[in-house]
Design a protein around this motif. Sequence first.
Motif, short mmCIF file in Angstrom:
data_model
loop_
_atom_site.label_atom_id
_atom_site.label_comp_id
_atom_site.label_asym_id
_atom_site.label_seq_id
_atom_site.Cartn_x
_atom_site.Cartn_y
_atom_site.Cartn_z
N ASP A 161 -7.67 13.34 13.40
CA ASP A 161 -7.80 13.10 11.96
C ASP A 161 -6.47 13.41 11.31
OD1 ASP A 161 -8.52 12.70 9.37
OD2 ASP A 161 -10.43 13.76 9.51
N TYR A 162 -5.63 12.39 11.25
CA TYR A 162 -4.29 12.54 10.69
C TYR A 162 -4.31 12.96 9.23
CZ TYR A 162 0.38 11.09 9.13
OH TYR A 162 1.63 11.04 8.57
N ARG A 163 -5.46 12.70 8.55
CA ARG A 163 -5.55 13.03 7.12
C ARG A 163 -5.40 14.52 6.87
NH1 ARG A 163 -11.26 10.33 6.17
NH2 ARG A 163 -11.57 11.59 8.04
N ASN A 164 -5.73 15.35 7.88
CA ASN A 164 -5.68 16.79 7.68
C ASN A 164 -4.33 17.39 8.05
OD1 ASN A 164 -8.36 16.81 6.85
ND2 ASN A 164 -9.12 16.96 8.95
N ILE A 165 -3.40 16.54 8.49
CA ILE A 165 -2.08 17.05 8.90
C ILE A 165 -1.16 17.16 7.70
CG2 ILE A 165 -0.05 16.58 10.32
CD1 ILE A 165 -1.91 15.13 12.27
N ILE A 206 0.84 -1.20 0.00
CA ILE A 206 0.00 0.00 0.00
C ILE A 206 0.88 1.25 0.00
CG2 ILE A 206 -1.71 1.31 1.34
CD1 ILE A 206 -2.78 -1.35 2.38
N PRO A 207 0.66 2.18 -0.92
CA PRO A 207 1.50 3.38 -0.99
C PRO A 207 1.32 4.27 0.24
CG PRO A 207 0.21 3.09 -3.01
CD PRO A 207 -0.31 2.12 -2.01
N GLN A 208 2.34 5.03 0.52
CA GLN A 208 2.32 5.88 1.71
C GLN A 208 1.17 6.87 1.69
OE1 GLN A 208 6.16 7.43 2.74
NE2 GLN A 208 5.35 8.99 4.12
N TRP A 209 0.84 7.43 0.52
CA TRP A 209 -0.23 8.42 0.46
C TRP A 209 -1.60 7.80 0.75
CZ3 TRP A 209 2.62 6.99 -3.87
CH2 TRP A 209 1.95 6.25 -4.86
N GLU A 210 -1.74 6.51 0.48
CA GLU A 210 -3.00 5.85 0.81
C GLU A 210 -3.11 5.61 2.32
OE1 GLU A 210 -5.41 5.70 -0.99
OE2 GLU A 210 -5.01 5.06 -3.04
N TRP A 211 -2.00 5.32 2.96
CA TRP A 211 -2.02 5.23 4.42
C TRP A 211 -2.45 6.58 5.00
CZ3 TRP A 211 -1.91 0.85 6.99
CH2 TRP A 211 -1.28 -0.28 6.43
N GLU A 257 -1.42 7.00 10.93
CA GLU A 257 -0.18 7.77 10.94
C GLU A 257 1.03 6.86 10.80
OE1 GLU A 257 -0.59 6.62 15.22
OE2 GLU A 257 -1.83 6.86 13.44
N PRO A 258 2.24 7.42 10.56
CA PRO A 258 3.43 6.60 10.24
C PRO A 258 3.75 5.47 11.20
CG PRO A 258 3.87 8.89 9.72
CD PRO A 258 2.51 8.86 10.38
N PRO A 259 3.66 5.63 12.54
CA PRO A 259 4.03 4.48 13.40
C PRO A 259 3.18 3.24 13.14
CG PRO A 259 4.03 6.50 14.68
CD PRO A 259 3.44 6.85 13.34
N ARG A 260 1.88 3.41 12.99
CA ARG A 260 1.04 2.24 12.73
C ARG A 260 1.33 1.69 11.33
NH1 ARG A 260 -4.96 3.78 13.71
NH2 ARG A 260 -4.31 5.88 13.13
N ARG A 261 1.53 2.56 10.36
CA ARG A 261 1.86 2.10 9.01
C ARG A 261 3.15 1.28 9.02
NH1 ARG A 261 5.54 3.90 5.51
NH2 ARG A 261 5.87 5.84 6.67
N ARG A 262 4.18 1.80 9.67
CA ARG A 262 5.46 1.10 9.69
C ARG A 262 5.35 -0.26 10.37
NH1 ARG A 262 7.59 6.44 10.69
NH2 ARG A 262 7.51 6.03 12.95
N THR A 263 4.57 -0.34 11.44
CA THR A 263 4.41 -1.61 12.14
C THR A 263 3.74 -2.65 11.24
OG1 THR A 263 4.28 -0.54 14.30
CG2 THR A 263 3.33 -2.74 14.12
N ILE A 264 2.69 -2.25 10.53
CA ILE A 264 1.99 -3.19 9.66
C ILE A 264 2.88 -3.61 8.50
CG2 ILE A 264 0.09 -3.41 8.01
CD1 ILE A 264 -1.65 -1.82 9.93
N VAL A 265 3.55 -2.66 7.87
CA VAL A 265 4.40 -2.98 6.72
C VAL A 265 5.54 -3.91 7.15
CG1 VAL A 265 6.01 -2.03 5.03
CG2 VAL A 265 3.81 -0.91 5.44
N HIS A 266 6.13 -3.65 8.31
CA HIS A 266 7.21 -4.51 8.80
C HIS A 266 6.68 -5.92 9.09
CE1 HIS A 266 10.84 -5.73 10.90
NE2 HIS A 266 10.11 -6.12 11.92
N ALA A 267 5.54 -6.01 9.77
CA ALA A 267 4.98 -7.32 10.10
C ALA A 267 4.58 -8.09 8.86
CB ALA A 267 3.78 -7.14 11.03
N ALA A 268 4.20 -7.37 7.80
CA ALA A 268 3.77 -8.03 6.56
C ALA A 268 4.91 -8.77 5.88
CB ALA A 268 3.17 -7.01 5.61
N GLY A 269 6.12 -8.53 6.31
CA GLY A 269 7.26 -9.25 5.75
C GLY A 269 7.47 -10.62 6.36
#
Length: 302
Positions: free
Chosen positions: A298-302, A179-184, A190-202
């Motif tokens: 709402d992290y989307r507005n940051i 999943i691209p970063q802009w879709e996250w 936000e980045p910490p949750r994204r990084r955790t999921i992407v790392h675990a997906a490996g």
Amino acid sequence: MTGVGPGDVSPGPTPVSRLWTPPWPLDIRATMGLHRRGSGDPAMKYAPNGSIWRAIHTPDGPGTLAVSRSGDAVLGRAWGPGRQWLLDQLPLMLGSEDNPEDFVAHDEVVGKLAHLGQGLRIGRTDRVWEALAAAVLEQKVTGREAWRAWRYIVNKYGEPAPGSPSMKVPPPREVWREIPQWEWHASGAEPPRRRTIVHAAGYDVERKVDRLELLRGIGPWTVAEVRCRAVGDADAVPVGDFHIPSMVGRALIGQRIDDDQMLELLEPYAGHRFRVIRLIMLYMKMPARRAPKMPTRDYRNI
């Protein structure tokens, strides 16, 4: 009942079905409700006719399972490449390996809750990744914020559920990783949750449920949230939760408590501590909250 369900059943192959009679009381909604990620969960729906629908990415591919009562029996109907796996799994999902018969109430409050919840079972899905991805999205945020991210990602990257076009099958682990970063960002995660999921997906987490805590960003709370769903762990305690200690304290001793006090209160129920928590969540009427609510960001507005 064929043709009745979320969005109606799409034309196509007739579902395979299974009739299974549980040898003990069973509340299907209370048992399966643990897997619903908010009222707008695109992967789980309650149909007007009382059936419960779940879209799951099985080891054999996507599948949709509809579960309903048929007299004393449970009727399971399934669509898609994963249909036979889902029907084989049906008793496990509904708690056939659970052992509430070993549960002993040590006080009047828990005794009353156990009576109200005698049809509750702690089932197992054997889908670790599905439980893990959703749990990580729920780390340190409100349910509303987590469920918003879950809806966005599943709707965007999940495929239409076989037999129920209004639903989506949660994407498999490999898709989450790409999943691209802009879709996250658009999802609100936000980045910490994204990084955790992407790392675990490996990692092939399906075979390493007992080693999840070795993964970066996965702590005791997340492990417990996964175990109670994926492997039916009736003793999994989500330490670090914003609300659960207060709920347990208010239910059992009438006051707010912290994690350490919660663990002390639940110690007599070792082996069934999550069962007690689930009974409290489902059947205990709680007073209005007076503590400050955790803000919904709402992290989307940051």
